[in-house]
Design an enzyme around this catalytic site. Structure first.
Site, short mmCIF file in Angstrom:
data_model
loop_
_atom_site.label_atom_id
_atom_site.label_comp_id
_atom_site.label_asym_id
_atom_site.label_seq_id
_atom_site.Cartn_x
_atom_site.Cartn_y
_atom_site.Cartn_z
CE LYS A 67 -2.80 9.07 10.17
NZ LYS A 67 -2.90 7.74 9.61
CE LYS A 100 3.69 9.14 10.56
NZ LYS A 100 3.55 7.77 10.81
CE LYS A 153 1.79 2.88 4.74
NZ LYS A 153 1.02 3.20 5.95
#
Ligand code: AQP
Length: 332
Positions: free
Chosen positions: A112, A195, A198
């Protein structure tokens, strides 16, 4: 000991098919065998910037998605994390229990933060400690986990063990994973190696639970694939991540194995397969989308569910947190 499950999703964007297949659908199945606590983890969401006005809406949308997927707010406890202050209190204690080296090994942080490591919030770094607090605040014995969360649950177990040892108590359980099967990881429609997420800037990369039928059909039609035909067996999809993903979605929604899906569509091209997939996706998601819409129109109802759930969660958490504070040596 009560068999208790804790799980949650971040209200950090539109809920998508990955959340449904990897989480919500499984949560529904667990409700009969466990006491379940399902949380909208708004404190996790703010580890990356969230527009406050949108966060409120997304929190309600997440709750609506849980209920529309089949989570029963009477049977299970459904609430938003920030309403129960024990999450923050216990997370601080765990910041002092977990070791820096443990957090340094967390691959999700590395993914991230990417190259931007110096600029991300410190919250993103200690995110796994908050997740441990979420689980252990309720002495949850079981957590349903996908591949991507396995490492965080390991950390939760390490923290529980270290806390018990350091303070000479038998306070926290060593939480067990419930490993979920087919459909555990749904990938982006634009890149089968990433993946479905959102926070992906491309809305075309995911099938949102609030997409209408035309949008779902368009996204599937435009999904990246290769020019090869479907093979007889799933193992022959190796090296074709996009094809693998679409077959996986079909299999998960139909509760079939990937081999069964390949056997049915062997020799067909992705043009045909996508038509069949669209039908399955629309059939399964349309009722959820409709129910979400109905629930979201009734904000008072959603808010009352979350408020009531928070009171029930608080009632479980309060005595556990009191024992923790005493163990640590806080004057209470
Ligand atoms: N693509 C996925 N396939 C299977 N399961 C998935 N989950 C998320 N994406 C997929 C599962 O959904 C639950 C809630 O996830 P989360 O919202 O807490 O965080 P996340 O995994 O980080 O989800 P996103 O969509 O990727 O959010 P952002 O982009 O905000 O980080 C978890 O059980 C997760 O495994």
């Amino acid at each position: 000991m009560t068999k208790r499950v804790f799980s949650g999703a971040q209200p950090s964007g539109d809920m998508h098919l990955g959340n449904y297949l990897g989480a919500f659908r499984n949560w529904v199945r667990l409700q009969d065998d466990y006491e379940c606590i399902y949380c909208v983890v708004d404190m996790h969401a703010i580890t990356v910037w969230q527009d406050p006005a949108i966060l409120v809406q997304q929190t309600r949308e997440a709750a609506a998605a849980y209920i529309a997927s089949g989570v029963d707010p009477k049977k299970s406890i459904l609430f938003n994390q920030s309403r129960v202050p024990g999450h923050a209190e216990l997370a601080w204690i765990f910041n002092c229990v977990a070791r820096l080296g443990w957090l340094n090994r967390m691959t999700q942080f590395k993914d991230k933060a990417g190259k931007n490591r110096e600029r991300v919030s410190t919250g993103l770094y200690v995110y796994p400690n908050l997740m441990a607090a979420d689980i252990l605040l309720y002495k949850a014995t079981h957590v349903p986990v996908g591949e991507d969360q396995k490492q965080h649950l390991e950390l939760t177990r390490d923290i529980a063990q270290k806390f018990n040892t350091d303070f000479g108590v038998e306070l926290f359980p060593i939480t067990e994973p419930i490993i979920m099967g087919e459909g555990a990881r749904i990938m982006s429609l634009r890149d089968g190696t990433k993946k479905m997420s959102k926070s992906d800037p491309s809305d075309m990369s995911r099938l949102n639970l609030n997409d209408d039928t035309d949008t779902l059909a368009q996204k599937i039609r435009k999904a990246k694939t290769d020019g090869d035909l479907l093979p007889a067996k799933a193992s022959l999809l190796e090296g074709r991540p996009e094809a693998q993903n679409l077959v996986g979605i079909y299999a998960a929604l139909m509760d079939q194995s990937r081999d069964t899906v390949c056997a049915e569509f062997e020799g067909k091209g992705f043009g045909d397969f996508k038509k069949a997939l669209t039908e399955v996706v629309v059939t399964k998601l349309a009722p959820i989308t409709e129910e979400m819409k109905r629930l979201q129109a009734d904000t008072a109802y959603i808010d009352s569910i979350l408020k009531d759930g928070a009171a029930r969660a608080q009632a479980i958490a309060a005595p556990i947190l009191m024992d923790v504070k005493k163990a640590v040596g806080y004057l209470v």
